[in-house]
Design an enzyme around this catalytic site. Structure first.
Site, short mmCIF file in Angstrom:
data_model
loop_
_atom_site.label_atom_id
_atom_site.label_comp_id
_atom_site.label_asym_id
_atom_site.label_seq_id
_atom_site.Cartn_x
_atom_site.Cartn_y
_atom_site.Cartn_z
N GLY A 161 26.39 -51.97 -7.13
CA GLY A 161 26.58 -53.25 -7.79
C GLY A 161 25.54 -53.41 -8.89
N GLY A 185 25.02 -56.92 -10.20
CA GLY A 185 24.96 -58.36 -10.39
C GLY A 185 23.55 -58.91 -10.19
CD GLU A 186 21.39 -64.73 -9.97
OE1 GLU A 186 20.44 -65.50 -9.76
OE2 GLU A 186 22.55 -65.12 -10.19
CG MET A 187 21.57 -59.94 -3.85
SD MET A 187 20.06 -60.90 -3.54
CE MET A 187 20.79 -62.47 -3.06
CB ILE A 188 22.34 -55.39 -7.32
CG1 ILE A 188 23.28 -55.21 -6.13
CG2 ILE A 188 21.82 -54.03 -7.80
CD1 ILE A 188 22.67 -54.47 -4.95
CB CYS A 190 26.13 -64.16 -0.37
SG CYS A 190 24.40 -64.65 -0.50
CD GLN A 237 17.02 -65.87 -5.51
OE1 GLN A 237 16.97 -66.48 -4.45
NE2 GLN A 237 16.02 -65.14 -5.97
CD GLN A 296 23.57 -68.20 -5.98
OE1 GLN A 296 23.19 -69.03 -5.15
NE2 GLN A 296 23.73 -66.92 -5.67
#
Length: 428
Positions: free
Chosen positions: A197, A199-202, A52, A124, A128
């Site tokens: 969502g 995914g990883e962030m959520i 992001c 994080q 990634q």
């Protein structure tokens, strides 16, 4: 200069521009192949990192490659990136950066260590980067040069986190999201939260919110299977993504981070939700790039909309202690860059070493052949051995002695110094 890095990040480009270049993880393999096809003649090593906060292209060539050939790939790589983002090359150049050689490695090391992140020290990014490397490897685009650079970047990141306080002072976006919600709503246990969502962030943000025990948590995602898995772990409910617009007014806090290329929540849906809520305020956190929530929503009264860039500004704290940790971390990065540069130099000498070995072997075989013929003619063994050793010595010294005799001035001094280092133990 067999490594290049180019791209754009939160420091060089605004959020909406970054959104044009975002590449979902499942599309990385296709993008890598597309870039390699664009650079078809060279077929270099390629890796793409897209989060992001950044989209970056890394290009590597074998150590034997000419530096000019490596630099020649910069322009077509930039053209490919501009085309991928549907952006004129000139606009991309104004908001991008380019690194080569040791500086490309330094950039990769700083990214891995969290020193180039929007939130200093956030962990994080390392995961990634590892995902980007795995995708490049699966696509057959990760060769020795980039593999070595990334593995060293991971080692540097580990050392930075173990030897400095960067990690302990890192404030994640997830923690900042919770803190922002607590500032707006002082009664989180009475609030309903919607996560869009899975995914990883959520997952990370939802885990932080779950610790505050809100009244209700709901997960909406295009894949019901992933939504169900996250909801079960958090003891939350789930709903289809298609129902979000209709049920938006049921929630006090909405947090969205999907890989959608178009906004999922528009101005009209939010206005209808506020009407149902009788203008009770809503906190909306859009952590997606590109945006999940139309930016015009932020102008609506009683809606507090924060983008991923806005949220990052909330976490710039612990300045003095953090800066001391940064200085220590930068020193670790510099040591890693020096080590990688030395490895590159050693790799670049491999063709020379191979040529030298081939040449000396040819000399050895030629002298052996002469010696065997002499022995077959019945010549004295001692005389043959003397002739063999003398022949090898002449061949080994011929080039150096010729340069010493023919050179003058500074060149002669350089040759004399080299000969002393190579052949004279005493150095005099």
């Amino acid at each position: 200069m067999t490594v290049l890095a180019l791209g754009l990040n939160h420091g060089s480009a605004p959020l909406d521009l970054r959104g044009r270049f975002a590449i979902p993880t499942e599309a990385l393999g296709r993008s890598i192949q597309g870039l390699r096809d664009h650079l078809a003649q060279a077929r270099p090593e390629v890796a793409i990192l897209s989060t992001c906060n950044r989209t970056e292209v890394y290009v590597g060539l074998p150590a034997s490659a000419c530096p000019r050939h490596a630099l020649a790939l910069a322009e077509p790589a930039m053209e490919w990136l501009a085309g991928h983002g549907g952006t004129p090359s000139g606009e991309l150049r104004r908001h991008s950066y380019f690194r080569e050689g040791a500086e490309a490695a330094r950039h990769a090391f700083r990214v891995a260590a969290g020193l180039d992140s929007m939130v200093l020290g956030e962990p994080q990014i390392l995961g990634q980067m590892k995902t980007a490397v795995r995708e490049a490897d699966s696509a057959g685009a990760l060769g020795t040069t980039l593999h070595q650079m990334f593995q060293r970047s991971f080692a540097v990141a580990k050392e930075v986190r173990s030897r400095t306080e960067i990690g302990s002072h890192a404030v994640s976006l997830a923690a900042a999201a919770v803190r922002l919600a607590q500032q707006l709503f002082d009664d989180l246990p009475r609030r309903r939260v919607l996560f869009i969502g899975a995914g990883e962030m959520i997952d990370l943000v939802a885990t932080h919110f779950a610790a505050q025990k809100p009244l209700q948590m709901t997960v909406a995602n295009r894949s019901l299977e992933r939504a169900e898995a996250l909801a079960q772990r958090l003891h939350a409910t789930q709903m289809p993504l298609a129902d979000v617009a209709e049920r938006l007014g049921d929630f006090d806090i909405v947090i969205s981070c999907t890989a959608s290329s178009l906004p999922l929540i528009g101005l009209g849906a939010v206005e209808r939700a506020l009407k149902r809520r009788k203008r009770h305020p809503m906190l909306m956190l859009d952590l997606a790039v590109p945006r999940d929530i139309e930016p015009e929503v932020g102008r609506v009264d009683d809606v507090y909309l924060y983008s991923v860039d806005d949220l990052a500004h909330q976490v710039q704290v612990n300045g003095a202690r953090r800066q001391a940790a940064v200085s220590e971390a930068e020193a670790i990065v510099s040591a890693g860059v020096d080590s990688f540069s030395q490895w590159l130099q050693q790799r670049s000498a491999v063709p020379l070493i191979q040529a030298l070995q081939t040449q000396t072997e040819a000399w050895r075989q030629a002298e052996l052949q002469k010696a065997r013929k002499a022995l077959a003619r019945g010549q004295d063994v001692e005389a043959v051995m003397e002739a063999l050793s003398a022949g090898l010595t002449r061949k080994m010294l011929h080039g150096a002695l010729s340069e010493l005799h023919s050179s003058a001035g500074e060149a002669h001094q350089q040759w004399a110094s080299s000969v002393q280092r190579l052949f004279l133990r005493s150095g005099s």
